[in-house]
Design a protein around this motif. Structure first.
Motif, PDB file in Angstrom:
ATOM      1  N   LYS A  87       0.819  -1.213   0.000  1.00  0.00           N
ATOM      2  CA  LYS A  87       0.000   0.000   0.000  1.00  0.00           C
ATOM      3  C   LYS A  87       0.853   1.263   0.000  1.00  0.00           C
ATOM      4  O   LYS A  87       0.401   2.312   0.442  1.00  0.00           O
ATOM      5  N   GLY A 128       3.816  -0.079   8.674  1.00  0.00           N
ATOM      6  CA  GLY A 128       3.074   0.978   7.999  1.00  0.00           C
ATOM      7  C   GLY A 128       3.859   2.250   7.745  1.00  0.00           C
ATOM      8  O   GLY A 128       3.277   3.282   7.421  1.00  0.00           O
ATOM      9  N   SER A 131       3.096   3.161   4.107  1.00  0.00           N
ATOM     10  CA  SER A 131       1.754   2.952   3.561  1.00  0.00           C
ATOM     11  C   SER A 131       0.919   4.220   3.623  1.00  0.00           C
ATOM     12  O   SER A 131       1.202   5.146   4.393  1.00  0.00           O
ATOM     13  N   GLY A 133      -1.625   6.549   4.856  1.00  0.00           N
ATOM     14  CA  GLY A 133      -2.239   6.718   6.160  1.00  0.00           C
ATOM     15  C   GLY A 133      -1.502   6.058   7.294  1.00  0.00           C
ATOM     16  O   GLY A 133      -1.980   6.063   8.434  1.00  0.00           O
ATOM     17  N   LYS A 135      -1.030   2.949   7.918  1.00  0.00           N
ATOM     18  CA  LYS A 135      -1.675   1.731   8.405  1.00  0.00           C
ATOM     19  C   LYS A 135      -0.771   0.517   8.204  1.00  0.00           C
ATOM     20  O   LYS A 135       0.058   0.504   7.296  1.00  0.00           O
ATOM     21  N   PRO A 136      -0.907  -0.524   9.048  1.00  0.00           N
ATOM     22  CA  PRO A 136      -0.112  -1.744   8.877  1.00  0.00           C
ATOM     23  C   PRO A 136      -0.225  -2.270   7.449  1.00  0.00           C
ATOM     24  O   PRO A 136      -1.281  -2.178   6.816  1.00  0.00           O
ATOM     25  N   ASP A 137       0.861  -2.846   6.966  1.00  0.00           N
ATOM     26  CA  ASP A 137       0.941  -3.225   5.563  1.00  0.00           C
ATOM     27  C   ASP A 137       1.540  -4.620   5.445  1.00  0.00           C
ATOM     28  O   ASP A 137       1.876  -5.257   6.448  1.00  0.00           O
TER      29      ASP A 137
END
Length: 317
Positions: A87, A128, A131, A133, A135-137
């Motif tokens: 992401k 993240g 990524s 925002g 966020k975890p990726d």
């Protein structure tokens, strides 16, 4: 080039700004529920497999932190690969490895990377760091593209790609992004890659820029950029046009690489393609988008017919 032209002059030239891109092109053509099809590179790869669209081979996916312990064994026999966040955006978080020397990996620039540094990079992806925002990726490990010799001297320490803006299935503008030493082997304009505007009809170079300034030669190799001609141009255009049916997104950026063994491969897609492509071409997007929109509303054409229309009617604008 547009130089220091006034806003009025730019509008008359059909140059699209961020507001029009965001509130007209993107908002009206790209339903938000479809964004994950391109924002998540893993989902894009799975979608490409369903639509028989060629992509770089996926070697593996690192999904959770405990998978990192398996990396040394997984990469034990690998000397060339690319690690990227699923992401990520803007080329951030991409690690390209072109060689192995003992327990060290080597980047296109010649910089050595230890196994521990690779593990740390993957850990950062999972957390993240790169990524959208934060966020975890997940981390994708891909086979490295073996780019065609047609780009010898045009790109330095990395794989070049072709960015094509597709509007409701019609290719409307194209450029190639050529890696440099400054871009660390990545075809990313913000990191110092060269952008070369490409004629939609012929696949030939039009203009070239680096850091939004016109150039005539590659900064590392000295190769004259006006000599560049994209090979397999028919296939490249058709591959980009097919992304419309696959994603159902009306305003799309298709990034394509050319592998010397497999030909054109879809690298990734972007629902919010940037506007620097106008600078590389020295032309505005608006007249082309308007013509594509009018044609799309008039009749439903197949991929080959849309490409033919773009080459004949949109390219001269």
């Amino acid at each position: 080039m547009f130089g220091l032209a006034s806003p009025l002059h730019l509008r008359r030239k059909g140059v699209v700004g961020m507001n029009k891109r965001n509130f007209i092109y993107i908002a009206q053509s790209n339903p938000r529920h479809l964004y994950p099809r391109v924002d998540d590179k893993l989902k894009t790869k799975l979608l490409c497999a369903q639509h028989d669209i060629p992509v770089p081979r996926l070697m593996g996916v690192c999904r959770v932190q405990r998978h990192i312990k398996q990396l040394p064994d997984f990469l034990a026999d690998e000397s060339q690969f690319c690690i990227k966040p699923a992401k990520g955006s803007g080329g951030k978080g991409i690690l390209v490895i072109t060689e192995r020397q003992g327990n060290h990996f080597v980047k296109p620039s010649g910089v050595h990377v230890t196994e521990e540094e690779v593990a740390r990079h993957v850990s950062n992806i999972l957390s993240g760091l790169y990524s959208l925002g934060g966020k975890p990726d997940v981390a994708l490990i891909e086979e490295l593209v073996q780019f065609t010799s047609d780009f010898d001297g045009f790109s330095f320490e990395g794989v070049p790609d072709v960015r094509i803006i597709v509007y409701h299935g019609y290719p409307v503008m194209a450029m190639t992004r050529l890696s440099t030493h400054a871009s660390d082997g990545k075809a990313n304009l913000h990191q110092g890659a060269v952008g070369v505007g490409i004629d939609i009809d012929t696949g030939r170079a039009l203009k070239a820029v680096q850091h939004a300034r016109p150039i005539s030669e590659h900064p590392d190799t000295g190769r004259a950029l006006n000599e560049l001609v994209i090979p397999c141009w028919d296939e490249v255009l058709e591959l980009a046009a097919k992304a419309f049916e696959m994603t159902e997104l009306g305003y799309l950026g298709a990034d394509i690489v050319l592998d010397r063994n497999r030909g054109p491969l879809l690298l990734e897609l972007n629902a919010r393609p940037g506007l620097a492509i106008q600078v590389a071409n020295g032309r505005g997007l608006e007249p082309r988008v308007k013509l594509a929109a009018k044609q799309a509303a008039t009749e439903q054409l197949g991929v080959k017919e849309r490409v033919s229309y773009s080459r004949e009617h949109i390219a001269p604008l």
